[in-house]
Design a protein around this motif. Structure first.
Motif, PDB file in Angstrom:
ATOM      1  N   HIS A  27       5.763   7.198   6.801  1.00 36.51           N
ATOM      2  CA  HIS A  27       5.251   6.260   5.804  1.00 36.51           C
ATOM      3  C   HIS A  27       4.404   5.211   6.523  1.00 36.51           C
ATOM      4  CE1 HIS A  27       4.937   3.709   2.323  1.00 36.51           C
ATOM      5  NE2 HIS A  27       5.364   2.700   3.038  1.00 36.51           N
ATOM      6  N   ASN A  31      -1.847  -0.117   7.995  1.00 33.43           N
ATOM      7  CA  ASN A  31      -2.778   0.961   8.334  1.00 33.43           C
ATOM      8  C   ASN A  31      -4.003   0.486   9.118  1.00 33.43           C
ATOM      9  OD1 ASN A  31      -3.843   3.477   8.445  1.00 33.43           O
ATOM     10  ND2 ASN A  31      -4.380   3.623   6.273  1.00 33.43           N
ATOM     11  N   ALA A  51       3.994  -3.867   0.209  1.00 35.56           N
ATOM     12  CA  ALA A  51       2.638  -3.690   0.759  1.00 35.56           C
ATOM     13  C   ALA A  51       2.636  -3.645   2.285  1.00 35.56           C
ATOM     14  CB  ALA A  51       1.736  -4.825   0.279  1.00 35.56           C
ATOM     15  N   ASN A 220      -3.039  -4.882   0.459  1.00 31.05           N
ATOM     16  CA  ASN A 220      -2.287  -3.898  -0.332  1.00 31.05           C
ATOM     17  C   ASN A 220      -2.347  -2.538   0.330  1.00 31.05           C
ATOM     18  OD1 ASN A 220      -0.717  -2.942  -2.394  1.00 31.05           O
ATOM     19  ND2 ASN A 220      -2.399  -2.721  -3.851  1.00 31.05           N
ATOM     20  N   LYS A 221      -1.256  -1.814   0.198  1.00 29.87           N
ATOM     21  CA  LYS A 221      -1.197  -0.450   0.722  1.00 29.87           C
ATOM     22  C   LYS A 221      -1.673  -0.371   2.169  1.00 29.87           C
ATOM     23  CE  LYS A 221      -1.428   2.159  -3.453  1.00 29.87           C
ATOM     24  NZ  LYS A 221      -2.152   3.164  -4.200  1.00 29.87           N
ATOM     25  N   LYS A 225      -7.642  -6.143   1.556  1.00 26.96           N
ATOM     26  CA  LYS A 225      -8.654  -5.889   0.510  1.00 26.96           C
ATOM     27  C   LYS A 225      -9.755  -6.924   0.568  1.00 26.96           C
ATOM     28  CE  LYS A 225      -6.473  -2.531  -1.181  1.00 26.96           C
ATOM     29  NZ  LYS A 225      -7.061  -1.208  -1.149  1.00 26.96           N
ATOM     30  N   THR A 318      -5.431  -6.035  -7.007  1.00 28.29           N
ATOM     31  CA  THR A 318      -4.339  -5.124  -6.641  1.00 28.29           C
ATOM     32  C   THR A 318      -3.884  -4.208  -7.773  1.00 28.29           C
ATOM     33  OG1 THR A 318      -2.673  -6.794  -7.137  1.00 28.29           O
ATOM     34  CG2 THR A 318      -3.392  -6.642  -4.843  1.00 28.29           C
ATOM     35  N   ASP A 321      -4.907  -0.423  -7.750  1.00 33.90           N
ATOM     36  CA  ASP A 321      -4.131   0.320  -6.759  1.00 33.90           C
ATOM     37  C   ASP A 321      -2.768   0.673  -7.326  1.00 33.90           C
ATOM     38  OD1 ASP A 321      -6.173  -0.092  -5.083  1.00 33.90           O
ATOM     39  OD2 ASP A 321      -5.094  -1.300  -3.619  1.00 33.90           O
ATOM     40  N   ASP A 325      -0.780   4.508  -8.455  1.00 29.25           N
ATOM     41  CA  ASP A 325       0.334   5.014  -7.634  1.00 29.25           C
ATOM     42  C   ASP A 325       0.985   6.236  -8.275  1.00 29.25           C
ATOM     43  OD1 ASP A 325       0.089   3.372  -5.574  1.00 29.25           O
ATOM     44  OD2 ASP A 325       1.702   1.998  -6.121  1.00 29.25           O
TER      45      ASP A 325
END
Ligand SMILES: Nc1ncnc2c1ncn2[C@@H]1O[C@H](COP(=O)(O)OP(=O)(O)OP(=O)(O)O)[C@@H](O)[C@H]1O
Ligand SMILES: [Mg+2]
Length: 325
Positions: A27, A31, A51, A220-221, A225, A318, A321, A325
């Protein structure tokens, strides 16, 4: 307009964290994010639940090893010298990490001594902070008897025992009543003003970054952003005026129809009853919306016209996004 801060205190380059889930699937929580934290700024790192905000804070404070990337604190690599960074930061973690086997006062004094304070200075400061956070009468009690809000107040007091270079606050006001929220902010702003302490904040109360931040990152994610001052972020939403409508029940048809109106710039769905309409000509759109709601036989619970807040910016940046999901 706040003065622009130019000295970099913390550099984050391509920071990444991949967790292994119990089912063996990786997971990606963070990132490959990059940003710089400026000396003396109040920086808000905002994002939805899950997040990766706490994961980021845990890596920046050398409590969690990154999967990849680099963190440079005052010119020194965190990986090479975690003790250096740890000695210069204060952290209010999201979870309760107080020492349950110690009294409230001991939690503060031992922490101060660990960070190089003399026993006398630590005791004096502990008593000041216990008083400030309404815990004087509980100073000699073990923290296992503390309510959630009391423990949170003690965690905050502990983080500011030694004047940290960077104060990391992971949802510090969650569980605090409004009076103690103000007391927390008085302390944080005092540290920031008097000692030029840098503050890295996560919170779900958008009025806090709106009131206090120099810069805000919306995250986010696993990715940033947008990043900028609140004023810069305001320009990222389709209009400066919004209408918030609460119906007894919302459906996609209504949202689609509202979106197609001429003066409507965009529509965000906030929850199963609430949607937010970005408008240019608010009076005209309000009349059209009321007519549409009437035509559809829906029940209007409330309608509110306002300038866009950070809450709206956050939702706008957000929700798409989240919906996907
Ligand atoms: N030790 C772990 N092992 C596996 N997955 C984890 C672990 N810690 C966190 N995660 C996952 O990583 C993601 C990010 O978690 P994190 O706690 O950083 O989110 P957050 O942004 O702080 O959320 P919140 O607003 O709820 O505090 C979540 O999906 C979480 O389930
Ligand atoms: Mg968190």
């Amino acid at each position: 307009m706040k003065e622009k801060k130019t000295e970099v205190i913390l550099e984050v380059k391509n920071l990444k964290k991949v967790y292994m889930k119990n089912d063996g699937e990786p997971h990606v929580a963070v990132n490959g994010i990059s940003f710089e934290l400026m000396k003396g700024e109040i920086f808000s790192f905002l994002g939805p639940n899950g997040a990766g905000k706490s994961t980021t804070i845990n890596m920046l404070t050398a409590q969690l090893t990154p999967t990849d990337g680099e963190i440079v604190f005052q010119g020194q690599s965190l990986k090479d010298n975690p003790i250096f960074a740890k000695s210069k930061v204060g952290v209010v973690a999201q979870h309760n990490n107080l020492d349950r086997g110690l009294t409230a006062r001991e939690n503060l004094i031992y922490h101060g001594q660990y960070f190089g304070m003399s026993e006398g200075d630590a005791a004096k400061k502990a008593d000041e902070l216990l008083a400030s956070f309404g815990l004087t009468d509980w100073g000699n009690d073990y923290v296992k008897s503390f309510s959630g809000g009391m423990a949170q107040r003690l965690k905050i007091a502990r983080a500011i025992m030694h004047q940290p270079e960077i104060l990391f606050l992971d949802e510090p006001t969650t569980g605090l009543d409004p009076a103690y929220r103000e007391i927390l902010w008085q302390h944080v702003l005092k540290l920031n003003k008097e000692y030029n302490t840098t503050v890295f904040l996560t919170t779900h109360y958008m009025e806090e970054p709106e009131r206090f931040s120099d810069r805000v990152a919306i995250y986010n994610k696993g990715a940033i952003k947008t990043l900028g001052t609140v004023e810069e972020l305001r320009k990222k939403v389709p209009s400066q005026t919004i209408i918030t409508i609460v119906l007894d029940a919302l459906n996609e048809d209504v949202v689609k129809e509202v979106k197609s109106q001429a003066d409507v710039k965009d529509v965000s769905v906030k929850d199963e009853k609430t949607f937010v309409v970005y408008v240019d000509n608010s009076q005209k759109v309000i009349n059209e919306l009321l007519a549409l709601i009437d035509k559809k036989g829906l029940t209007l619970e409330s309608i509110n016209l306002s300038a866009t807040t950070l809450d709206d910016i956050f939702i706008h940046l957000t929700t798409n996004d989240i919906k996907n999901d």
